[in-house]
Every structure is written in C-alpha cells, then in structure tokens.
Motif scaffolding. Structure first.
Motif, PDB file in Angstrom:
ATOM      1  N   ALA A 110       0.817  -1.212   0.000  1.00 35.37           N
ATOM      2  CA  ALA A 110       0.000   0.000   0.000  1.00 35.37           C
ATOM      3  C   ALA A 110       0.853   1.266   0.000  1.00 35.37           C
ATOM      4  O   ALA A 110       0.454   2.296  -0.557  1.00 35.37           O
ATOM      5  CB  ALA A 110      -0.937   0.001   1.204  1.00 35.37           C
ATOM      6  N   VAL A 111       2.025   1.218   0.623  1.00 36.35           N
ATOM      7  CA  VAL A 111       2.947   2.358   0.569  1.00 36.35           C
ATOM      8  C   VAL A 111       3.417   2.573  -0.868  1.00 36.35           C
ATOM      9  O   VAL A 111       3.489   3.708  -1.355  1.00 36.35           O
ATOM     10  CB  VAL A 111       4.161   2.120   1.493  1.00 36.35           C
ATOM     11  CG1 VAL A 111       5.267   3.138   1.208  1.00 36.35           C
ATOM     12  CG2 VAL A 111       3.737   2.206   2.959  1.00 36.35           C
ATOM     13  N   ARG A 112       3.717   1.486  -1.559  1.00 35.08           N
ATOM     14  CA  ARG A 112       4.290   1.553  -2.897  1.00 35.08           C
ATOM     15  C   ARG A 112       3.261   1.892  -3.977  1.00 35.08           C
ATOM     16  O   ARG A 112       3.604   2.563  -4.957  1.00 35.08           O
ATOM     17  CB  ARG A 112       4.945   0.210  -3.253  1.00 35.08           C
ATOM     18  CG  ARG A 112       6.144  -0.136  -2.403  1.00 35.08           C
ATOM     19  CD  ARG A 112       6.526  -1.604  -2.508  1.00 35.08           C
ATOM     20  NE  ARG A 112       7.602  -1.947  -1.595  1.00 35.08           N
ATOM     21  CZ  ARG A 112       8.876  -2.099  -1.956  1.00 35.08           C
ATOM     22  NH1 ARG A 112       9.232  -1.969  -3.221  1.00 35.08           N
ATOM     23  NH2 ARG A 112       9.796  -2.398  -1.063  1.00 35.08           N
ATOM     24  N   ALA A 113       2.027   1.407  -3.817  1.00 31.70           N
ATOM     25  CA  ALA A 113       1.050   1.557  -4.910  1.00 31.70           C
ATOM     26  C   ALA A 113      -0.364   1.743  -4.378  1.00 31.70           C
ATOM     27  O   ALA A 113      -1.267   0.970  -4.704  1.00 31.70           O
ATOM     28  CB  ALA A 113       1.119   0.336  -5.826  1.00 31.70           C
ATOM     29  N   PRO A 114      -0.610   2.771  -3.560  1.00 32.45           N
ATOM     30  CA  PRO A 114      -1.949   2.929  -2.978  1.00 32.45           C
ATOM     31  C   PRO A 114      -3.035   3.151  -4.023  1.00 32.45           C
ATOM     32  O   PRO A 114      -4.178   2.720  -3.820  1.00 32.45           O
ATOM     33  CB  PRO A 114      -1.789   4.156  -2.066  1.00 32.45           C
ATOM     34  CG  PRO A 114      -0.629   4.914  -2.653  1.00 32.45           C
ATOM     35  CD  PRO A 114       0.298   3.864  -3.161  1.00 32.45           C
ATOM     36  N   ASP A 115      -2.695   3.790  -5.140  1.00 35.70           N
ATOM     37  CA  ASP A 115      -3.702   4.073  -6.166  1.00 35.70           C
ATOM     38  C   ASP A 115      -4.121   2.833  -6.935  1.00 35.70           C
ATOM     39  O   ASP A 115      -5.122   2.852  -7.652  1.00 35.70           O
ATOM     40  CB  ASP A 115      -3.181   5.128  -7.151  1.00 35.70           C
ATOM     41  CG  ASP A 115      -2.969   6.484  -6.500  1.00 35.70           C
ATOM     42  OD1 ASP A 115      -3.580   6.708  -5.435  1.00 35.70           O
ATOM     43  OD2 ASP A 115      -2.195   7.287  -7.036  1.00 35.70           O
ATOM     44  N   ARG A 116      -3.360   1.755  -6.787  1.00 40.39           N
ATOM     45  CA  ARG A 116      -3.666   0.515  -7.520  1.00 40.39           C
ATOM     46  C   ARG A 116      -4.455  -0.478  -6.675  1.00 40.39           C
ATOM     47  O   ARG A 116      -4.774  -1.572  -7.145  1.00 40.39           O
ATOM     48  CB  ARG A 116      -2.367  -0.136  -8.005  1.00 40.39           C
ATOM     49  CG  ARG A 116      -1.617   0.688  -9.035  1.00 40.39           C
ATOM     50  CD  ARG A 116      -0.219   0.149  -9.298  1.00 40.39           C
ATOM     51  NE  ARG A 116      -0.229  -1.254  -9.704  1.00 40.39           N
ATOM     52  CZ  ARG A 116       0.880  -1.982  -9.860  1.00 40.39           C
ATOM     53  NH1 ARG A 116       2.068  -1.425  -9.638  1.00 40.39           N
ATOM     54  NH2 ARG A 116       0.805  -3.238 -10.230  1.00 40.39           N
ATOM     55  N   LEU A 117      -4.792  -0.097  -5.439  1.00 37.65           N
ATOM     56  CA  LEU A 117      -5.451  -1.020  -4.527  1.00 37.65           C
ATOM     57  C   LEU A 117      -6.834  -0.530  -4.123  1.00 37.65           C
ATOM     58  O   LEU A 117      -7.087   0.671  -4.039  1.00 37.65           O
ATOM     59  CB  LEU A 117      -4.622  -1.197  -3.257  1.00 37.65           C
ATOM     60  CG  LEU A 117      -3.154  -1.620  -3.400  1.00 37.65           C
ATOM     61  CD1 LEU A 117      -2.542  -1.768  -2.021  1.00 37.65           C
ATOM     62  CD2 LEU A 117      -3.029  -2.906  -4.199  1.00 37.65           C
ATOM     63  N   ALA A 118      -7.714  -1.489  -3.842  1.00 41.81           N
ATOM     64  CA  ALA A 118      -8.994  -1.154  -3.220  1.00 41.81           C
ATOM     65  C   ALA A 118      -8.787  -0.838  -1.746  1.00 41.81           C
ATOM     66  O   ALA A 118      -9.554  -0.086  -1.138  1.00 41.81           O
ATOM     67  CB  ALA A 118      -9.972  -2.312  -3.373  1.00 41.81           C
TER      68      ALA A 118
END
Length: 272
Positions: A110-118
């Motif tokens: 989530a730190v690395r790719a928050p925009d890619r996760l629900a």
C-alpha cells in the motif's frame, strides 16, 4: 480452485485462484515460514461470496521455488514481488489481505502503490515491532536450523500465541500444520519482520487500511497497532477479543468476518 505455477520475479511460484475471473480480486498473504494452506478454508468460502481470491506461496514457501538470492530478510522484496504478481495476473484494484509478515507486506504494498489497490486488511501487523523478536536470537538460529527441537519449538510457539477463545482441538490442528515450515526460510522471514520499519511511510498509504490485532497476540503491542492505524490517512483498527496471532485460522467462518471488512473498504475509499 485453479492452481498453476507462474514465473514471477525470477522464481517459479505456486498460485491458487478461487472464484470467477471478473469478480473483485483479493490477494491473500500467509505468515512467516508458512504457505497459502493457511487460507484453505477461507479462500473457497470467500470466493462463494463473490470474490476472485488469489493465494500465492511466497518465494521459498510451500510449493514455490526459492527466491533467486535465497531466503528473504527484507519484507520489501516480498512487497515488490506481490506487485509483480498483481501485474502478471492483470488484477485491477485488488484488496490485499495478510497476516503477520503478510500483514506488514500488505502495508508495504500500500505504501508503494496505494492508487492501484482497493485497500488493505493487515492482521497481526504494525509499522514496526520495536525490536521484537530478538535479532541476535534469530541470527543464532540460522546456524542451528537442523536442531531436532526446532519443530517442537514451532509447535509450542504457535500454541502460545493462539487466542483463549479457540477450542483446544482447533489450536492443536493449527500448531500441527505450522510444523511444516522450513526453519531457514521462517527465521529469515522473522528477521524481516523484526527490522521492517514503515513508521515514516504510513502517510503515503492513501487507500483504506484496516489493521486487525488479537488481544491475546503475545507478539504484538495493541497500542502500537492502534498508533499505526492512526498514522494512516484512511486507517482504522479492530481489536479481536480472545484471538491471537492467526485470525484466519482461529476464527470459525472467517470468510464472513473478512467479507464484512472488505465491504467497508469501498465506502472508505469513496469518502477519502
């Protein structure tokens, strides 16, 4: 269930998938030294509730081949591997659910790719363990991984962190299943667990994050978990009474509980 071997991050990995390909994806991550077998009851039941459930064995675990450089001591390597797996499978906005090191890996993803996760559900995890367990003791175990007592220590250590609400027979089954781990891999995982520090990165987790901790978990400080959740812009914390370090194994019908948490992620994302 569909199962296959995929080449991800330079290693051949065993990955289970449950449910329809176009259903909302959920990536489920196991604990230190273990494998996707920890999700054997939850995954099919969660898929029946309308999810596409993806359960990998992390590199060096279960049926997956070792990581290219050997046992992993940096949980960030696992987080990068998980993002490679998400891309390989074409998962769009998956929820990432993990326990223990799997929970920390979920937060790192989530730190690395928050925009890619629900969003993420991080169980039995916080931002930093505060030096527990002992790094010196863990490193000493790496030179003693063939000791016959290691299996017994895994068995008894697992029993020690299972919550008081769990029936004795269920607790014994969990501990027996945990005896299968590779000591070199699990000790390296725990070195990663003890040294991984996300405290300064928590504000970068802009997707919803639900941190879950059992009040019988001897390996975690409930207040540390609460503080970590408070440091995340869309974070919340749930404390489970009478539950220890392995909620998905300790709680009967855990799929219903997790389904409720997953459904709460979407409104939280919209509100943020």
């Amino acid at each position: 269930m569909r199962a296959e071997y995929l080449t991800v991050g330079g290693t051949l990995a065993f990955v289970e998938q449950h449910g329809e390909p176009d259903a909302p994806p959920v990536l489920c991550l196991h604990t230190a030294g273990q494998s996707g077998v920890q999700w054997r009851h939850t995954a099919p039941a969660l898929a029946a509730r309308g999810y596409r459930v993806v359960v990998p064995d992390l590199p060096g675990h279960g049926r997956s081949e070792p990581a290219p450089g050997g046992p992993v001591t940096d949980l960030g390597d696992y987080a990068a591997w998980c993002l490679d797996l998400v891309a390989h499978l074409g998962l769009e906005r998956p929820a990432v659910v993990g326990c223990s090191i799997g929970g920390k890996i979920a937060l790192d993803v989530a730190v690395r790719a928050p925009d890619r996760l629900a969003g993420v559900v991080a169980m039995a995890a916080d931002a930093h363990t505060g030096g527990r367990p002992s790094l010196r003791g863990l490193r000493r175990e790496l030179s003693d991984v063939a000791a016959p007592s290691r299996t017994d220590r895994t068995h008894l250590g697992t029993l020690a962190v299972i919550g008081r609400r769990v029936a004795r027979e269920r607790a014994e089954l969990i501990a027996t299943m945990h005896r299968r781990e590779d000591p070199a891999v699990s000790t390296s995982d725990l070195l990663g667990w003890a040294t991984h520090d996300l405290r300064e990165d928590l504000p970068r987790i802009t997707c919803p994050a639900h941190l879950v901790v059992g009040d019988d978990d001897l390996w975690l400080d409930v207040e540390r978990v609460r503080r970590a959740a408070a440091g995340i812009p869309v974070g919340r914390c749930t404390v489970l009474e009478g539950i220890g370090h392995y909620p998905m194994e300790e709680i009967a019908d855990f799929d219903a509980v997790l389904d409720g948490w997953l459904r709460e992620l979407a409104p939280a994302r919209e509100a943020s």
